[in-house]
Write an enzyme that holds these catalytic residues in place. Structure first.
Site, PDB file in Angstrom:
ATOM      1  N   HIS A 192      27.859  52.357  57.038  1.00  0.00           N
ATOM      2  CA  HIS A 192      27.695  51.209  56.056  1.00  0.00           C
ATOM      3  C   HIS A 192      28.475  50.091  56.349  1.00  0.00           C
ATOM      4  CE1 HIS A 192      26.222  49.649  52.161  1.00  0.00           C
ATOM      5  NE2 HIS A 192      27.367  48.944  52.063  1.00  0.00           N
ATOM      6  N   LYS A 249      28.530  54.128  45.599  1.00  0.00           N
ATOM      7  CA  LYS A 249      27.030  54.369  46.047  1.00  0.00           C
ATOM      8  C   LYS A 249      27.241  55.229  47.349  1.00  0.00           C
ATOM      9  CE  LYS A 249      26.298  49.788  45.895  1.00  0.00           C
ATOM     10  NZ  LYS A 249      25.778  48.495  45.851  1.00  0.00           N
TER      11      LYS A 249
END
Lengths: 440, 440
Positions: B84, B189
């Site tokens: 990410h 998340k």
């Protein structure tokens, strides 16, 4: 000019100052429901951390004043002076001061409040008098101030609606204890009275909102500067709330104390007149008001004039007239509690201190104040403080008398009062005077 | 256990730490609309000023993860690794990394986002491929990750609803730039993907959210600690966003760059391969992922393995399969812009710096990103960066090519790009490497 709310919040968050236009926009948009509560809450928290400078506070206060209707006494062409206190326990001076000023023919347009937290409210006290009306219309209030000098009413919804809304928000977002926000809240309402002068009684000590003298001084300076920047004279009297003021705290009992004082009675026990602190502070505050109204050449002369107006009975006469004008039954006996009890010293020694906030909270337990804003109060409920800090007590001596129409709160009130007092072997080290400081 | 919200706000405002129970209550109550926005906004602002300690951040992150549905890949009994990035300009490594990992038979459950502010988003890039579906159902995604190793989807409403709500609130209350809140938002998340390991690409520099290396390091440490406290391995690669990454920024142009790299093409101009930074960063990040997946004994060995999977064409094959699985038309030509223009050097000298945020904002002007979340984007719009910082340029040389299907944004984009570059006489003093630091 319109603004992006997040940008204004960011500015304050980063420690920058707002322009006048920005602050006026924030208050206007919030009043009109264009700025939502969540953005106002973030802004208020940023103000809590970063503060506001004097100019910002002055504009913030004026913007809140301008959010609603304000009085206009300009046709009087004579001074309008009010007194306002930051709140305490047994603080009943308004009921003595208003009549003194009326006797001296000084206009006092007094918008008063209800009890808040542990501190009492003038409206609640007056409502213990049968028939007394605090909800005057704007027109009645205006006319009465003009013709009779002293009138008193509760805050209406059209006065400082921004403050009303913001105060409710601050209460639930932990942003009450911010000096700039406190200053704006107090002064916006006072500015709406169209005063020429204001005497602020800023309390410090265990029974006050500001526990330390230093905090009280900081607020005092802000209040004075903010009032002056908005065109009114402000004198601040910083007074001691480390003990309840005078003999009684409650509602009808406080009215009784005021009537006794206006009738030149004393209440001496253990070589101390328990009415003296209330009388002295009232006269001193009234003296400053008379000085601001140019009725004398110094506050000390003003205090002498105030004292003479009490001694002559002129202030008592004005108090009766005031009650009558607002529907109060002067002839009727004040309501008295059906039950009473005592709190006694658990040991012998010297009274070191009274946690006065706990005395106020005990009053709430008895029914003299509210836990929730919808609660009804018992106007007869209250507390008599029978000893002063520094006095010698013997185990079993009565320290407090408690009164109420129901005994339901007696146990918890007595517990609070017992925990409020400290008894030791030596004289308490630091005893600040009733009036610690005056800012003129 | 229930709490009084104002008391929790007060606690944080006064610099105290929350208990696990308090934080979980805040997030649960906010998700269920029991804690109103105005109290959450005040709390978020208090967090902005006071921060949270590692334990609080870890619990806050877990509570946000638990506010919605999370994936469960436990029946796989083999590592799940994601990558990410905190966002930048021209940052397209996910499209190269996913296929490399799939070729190495490592599961990558990648939930990706759209462009935000000046930075691009993986979903937008992939949607420039005709037919490509980012809105997989949870079941499709789960099955595809299990069977095919690499699948990618957009965030659904049932994943981290607390974060979704809080992020929208932070956006309008100027509380986005808080390290604990940023950390919680990112990691909640990622934690919902049921990973065993995560490689975070934390960007620093003019095109990054964190402008300074120091800020990027602080966030990196928080992300690593928070992930590890919640049971996953975290490696952080802190990479340079003082120039757009590689040759292109936009959508279809970035996909083209990825396909070219996976096809082992180069693009050499002025003695520099403009595909090299993207390829190098992708391979390095993939190397750390392969190491976390225990496919090799060191990140360097992982990078070698990743490089060999690109060179052999195995990663390109996986990329084609990935597109086909999610409905993308591999045969179709990528859409190309109908219009293009150039930005040339206004004087001769050495390129000192590129304000990369302005390059991102120029992309928005061209239509490659959104000004408002409802805006439609032009997938062909984009920017080619033709020079690198430190290169010598002559007045009139092309620095950027701009592309779009409409020329409407050309003037403002070109202005932004012109103001983004600085040309001077000497070599720029400080040139940090593409990967400035790795936290393992």
């Amino acid at each position: 000019m319109s603004y992006i709310p997040a940008e204004l919040i960011k500015k304050k968050k980063n420690g920058e100052s707002h322009t006048e236009d920005e602050i006026r926009w924030i208050i206007r948009a919030y009043t009109n429901n264009e700025l939502p509560d969540y953005q106002m809450a973030a802004w208020a928290m940023a103000v809590w951390f970063r503060g506001m400078n004097e100019h910002e506070i002055s504009v913030f206060t004026a913007a809140m004043r301008d959010s609603g209707n304000r009085f206009d006494f300009s046709k009087l062409k004579s001074p309008r002076i009010d007194k306002h206190s930051t709140g305490g326990v047994g603080d009943k001076t308004s009921l003595i001061i208003g009549p003194i000023l009326a006797a001296a023919k000084v206009h006092v347009p007094m918008i008063a409040g209800r009890g808040l937290g542990h501190s009492g409210g003038t409206l609640d006290k007056l409502e213990s008098i049968s028939g007394f009306r605090v909800n005057l219309t704007r027109e009645e209030f205006q006319k009465s101030v003009e013709e009779n000098y002293f009138a008193l009413m509760g805050q209406t919804h059209d006065i400082c609606p921004a403050d009303r809304k913001l105060y409710a928000l601050r209460d639930v977002t932990s942003t009450v204890d911010s000096l700039p926000l406190i200053c704006g809240s107090i002064m916006s309402k006072k500015l709406s009275e169209d005063l020429t002068g204001l005497v602020m009684d800023v309390k410090f000590g265990s029974g006050a909102f500001m526990k330390s003298l230093a905090d009280a001084q900081a607020l005092s300076q802000l209040l004075k500067t903010t009032g002056e920047k908005n065109g009114i004279d402000v004198t601040v009297v910083i007074s001691n709330m480390n003990e309840p003021l005078g003999r009684f705290s409650g509602n009808s009992v406080e009215v009784q104390e005021c009537i006794d004082i206006l009738s030149n009675k004393t209440f001496v026990e253990h070589d101390f007149d328990f009415y003296e602190p209330t009388r002295r502070l009232s006269v001193e505050l009234a003296g400053h008001m008379l000085y601001l109204a140019k009725k004398c050449d110094s506050p000390a002369e003003g205090a002498s004039l105030a004292e003479s107006l009490v001694q002559s009975g002129a202030a008592l006469t004005e108090f009766k007239l005031f009650l009558q004008r607002q529907g109060g039954d002067w002839q009727a006996e004040l309501p008295r509690a059906q039950h009473s009890d005592v709190v006694v010293a658990a040991k012998s020694g010297i009274l070191q201190s009274i946690n006065t906030e706990l005395v106020g909270l005990a009053g709430i337990e008895l029914g003299a104040g509210r836990k929730k804003s919808e609660d009804k109060i018992d106007h007869t409920a209250g507390i008599e403080t029978c000893r002063r800090v520094g006095m010698r007590v013997t185990k079993g001596d009565i320290i407090f008398n408690v009164f109420a129409n129901s005994t339901a709160g007696f146990a918890s009130a007595k517990n609070l009062l017992l925990s409020a007092i400290e008894i030791g072997d030596t004289q308490p080290k630091e005893l600040l005077p009733l009036v610690a400081k005056v800012l003129m």
